[in-house]
Design a protein around this motif. Structure first.
Motif, mmCIF file in Angstrom:
data_model
loop_
_atom_site.group_PDB
_atom_site.id
_atom_site.type_symbol
_atom_site.label_atom_id
_atom_site.label_comp_id
_atom_site.label_asym_id
_atom_site.label_seq_id
_atom_site.Cartn_x
_atom_site.Cartn_y
_atom_site.Cartn_z
ATOM 1 N N PRO A 51 0.842 -1.207 0.000
ATOM 2 C CA PRO A 51 0.000 0.000 0.000
ATOM 3 C C PRO A 51 0.877 1.258 0.000
ATOM 4 N N ALA A 52 0.369 2.324 -0.575
ATOM 5 C CA ALA A 52 1.096 3.602 -0.569
ATOM 6 C C ALA A 52 1.168 4.132 0.857
ATOM 7 N N PRO A 53 2.289 4.709 1.271
ATOM 8 C CA PRO A 53 2.430 5.191 2.644
ATOM 9 C C PRO A 53 1.577 6.421 2.954
ATOM 10 N N MET A 54 1.145 7.168 1.928
ATOM 11 C CA MET A 54 0.257 8.308 2.157
ATOM 12 C C MET A 54 -0.554 8.552 0.888
ATOM 13 N N SER A 55 -1.704 9.150 1.053
ATOM 14 C CA SER A 55 -2.562 9.429 -0.095
ATOM 15 C C SER A 55 -2.042 10.638 -0.865
ATOM 16 N N SER A 56 -2.490 10.782 -2.103
ATOM 17 C CA SER A 56 -2.123 11.955 -2.905
ATOM 18 C C SER A 56 -2.605 13.234 -2.235
ATOM 19 N N GLN A 57 -3.798 13.195 -1.675
ATOM 20 C CA GLN A 57 -4.364 14.361 -1.010
ATOM 21 C C GLN A 57 -3.520 14.758 0.200
ATOM 22 N N ALA A 58 -3.113 13.785 1.007
ATOM 23 C CA ALA A 58 -2.291 14.079 2.184
ATOM 24 C C ALA A 58 -0.938 14.662 1.772
ATOM 25 N N PHE A 59 -0.351 14.106 0.717
ATOM 26 C CA PHE A 59 0.924 14.619 0.233
ATOM 27 C C PHE A 59 0.769 16.067 -0.251
ATOM 28 N N ALA A 60 -0.282 16.327 -1.040
ATOM 29 C CA ALA A 60 -0.521 17.677 -1.572
ATOM 30 C C ALA A 60 -0.710 18.682 -0.439
ATOM 31 N N GLU A 61 -1.472 18.307 0.556
ATOM 32 C CA GLU A 61 -1.698 19.209 1.691
ATOM 33 C C GLU A 61 -0.402 19.463 2.458
ATOM 34 N N TYR A 62 0.420 18.440 2.576
ATOM 35 C CA TYR A 62 1.676 18.555 3.316
ATOM 36 C C TYR A 62 2.655 19.501 2.615
ATOM 37 N N VAL A 63 2.804 19.372 1.287
ATOM 38 C CA VAL A 63 3.794 20.178 0.568
ATOM 39 C C VAL A 63 3.268 21.539 0.127
ATOM 40 N N ALA A 64 1.964 21.757 0.181
ATOM 41 C CA ALA A 64 1.380 23.016 -0.311
ATOM 42 C C ALA A 64 1.964 24.247 0.369
ATOM 43 N N GLU A 65 2.355 24.121 1.617
ATOM 44 C CA GLU A 65 2.867 25.286 2.330
ATOM 45 C C GLU A 65 4.221 25.766 1.805
ATOM 46 N N TRP A 66 4.955 24.931 1.066
ATOM 47 C CA TRP A 66 6.256 25.324 0.535
ATOM 48 C C TRP A 66 6.195 25.788 -0.921
ATOM 49 N N LEU A 67 5.041 25.698 -1.523
ATOM 50 C CA LEU A 67 4.900 26.084 -2.926
ATOM 51 C C LEU A 67 4.275 27.461 -3.065
ATOM 52 N N PRO A 68 4.529 28.143 -4.178
ATOM 53 C CA PRO A 68 3.796 29.375 -4.438
ATOM 54 C C PRO A 68 2.295 29.071 -4.501
ATOM 55 N N GLU A 69 1.472 30.038 -4.205
ATOM 56 C CA GLU A 69 0.019 29.859 -4.102
ATOM 57 C C GLU A 69 -0.577 29.189 -5.340
ATOM 58 N N GLU A 70 -0.237 29.676 -6.520
ATOM 59 C CA GLU A 70 -0.813 29.114 -7.757
ATOM 60 C C GLU A 70 -0.458 27.632 -7.916
ATOM 61 N N GLU A 71 0.776 27.291 -7.615
ATOM 62 C CA GLU A 71 1.214 25.908 -7.756
ATOM 63 C C GLU A 71 0.598 25.008 -6.687
ATOM 64 N N SER A 72 0.467 25.513 -5.471
ATOM 65 C CA SER A 72 -0.143 24.695 -4.425
ATOM 66 C C SER A 72 -1.613 24.440 -4.739
ATOM 67 N N GLN A 73 -2.310 25.447 -5.276
ATOM 68 C CA GLN A 73 -3.715 25.243 -5.661
ATOM 69 C C GLN A 73 -3.834 24.210 -6.779
ATOM 70 N N ALA A 74 -2.927 24.270 -7.756
ATOM 71 C CA ALA A 74 -2.946 23.294 -8.846
ATOM 72 C C ALA A 74 -2.699 21.883 -8.318
ATOM 73 N N LEU A 75 -1.744 21.761 -7.412
ATOM 74 C CA LEU A 75 -1.440 20.443 -6.834
ATOM 75 C C LEU A 75 -2.619 19.903 -6.031
ATOM 76 N N LEU A 76 -3.259 20.755 -5.255
ATOM 77 C CA LEU A 76 -4.426 20.327 -4.479
ATOM 78 C C LEU A 76 -5.573 19.911 -5.406
ATOM 79 N N GLN A 77 -5.757 20.632 -6.514
ATOM 80 C CA GLN A 77 -6.796 20.247 -7.470
ATOM 81 C C GLN A 77 -6.486 18.889 -8.086
ATOM 82 N N LEU A 78 -5.241 18.671 -8.462
ATOM 83 C CA LEU A 78 -4.861 17.374 -9.037
ATOM 84 C C LEU A 78 -5.105 16.240 -8.040
ATOM 85 N N ALA A 79 -4.740 16.466 -6.800
ATOM 86 C CA ALA A 79 -4.937 15.444 -5.771
ATOM 87 C C ALA A 79 -6.413 15.148 -5.552
ATOM 88 N N ALA A 80 -7.266 16.136 -5.820
ATOM 89 C CA ALA A 80 -8.712 15.952 -5.665
ATOM 90 C C ALA A 80 -9.355 15.373 -6.930
#
Length: 130
Positions: free
Chosen positions: A19-48
């Motif tokens: 099994p994967a150690p974490m979900s895509s959504q959990a990973f996106a939420e975890y790394v979003a704080e280090w990305l520029p706003e536009e990129e973090s929103q795109a990553l969160l959308q992809l994870a969703a």
């Protein structure tokens, strides 16, 4: 985008039997704080499961659709079946990719073939993020 090589290196390796150690959504939420706003929103959308309108995502989606369409055509030909019900849009691959996919379809080891296809997808992502 300068963060992506670092982030992709941190993604867990996914094996068929574990099994994967974490979900895509959990990973996106975890790394979003280090990305520029536009990129973090795109990553969160992809994870969703949504497709944001971002050039990198658009390029990858076009490449992936072309790859899947070409696989459907090759597998349909191998099985003497019409692939047209399974094609999405008009995207196709170039001759180099087409030959690699043809070799994958001929491969007797499905896991090896899938790994080659994964390598094609990762190679595109690496080229686009450098």
């Amino acid at each position: 985008m300068s963060f992506y090589p670092f982030l992709s290196a941190q993604l867990p390796l996914i094996f068929f039997d574990t099994p994967a150690p974490m979900s895509s959504q959990a990973f996106a939420e975890y790394v979003a704080e280090w990305l520029p706003e536009e990129e973090s929103q795109a990553l969160l959308q992809l994870a969703a499961g949504e497709w944001p309108s971002v050039p990198l995502v658009d390029d990858y989606r076009q490449f992936d659709t072309g790859l899947r369409n070409q696989l459907a055509i090759l597998r349909g030909t191998k099985l003497n079946r019409d692939a047209s019900p399974f094609l999405q849009g008009n995207e196709r691959t170039d001759n180099h990719i087409r030959q690699i996919l043809a070799d994958c379809v001929k491969d007797e080891n499905p896991e090896h073939a899938e790994r080659l296809i994964d390598q094609l997808q990762k190679a595109l992502a690496e080229v686009k993020t450098l």
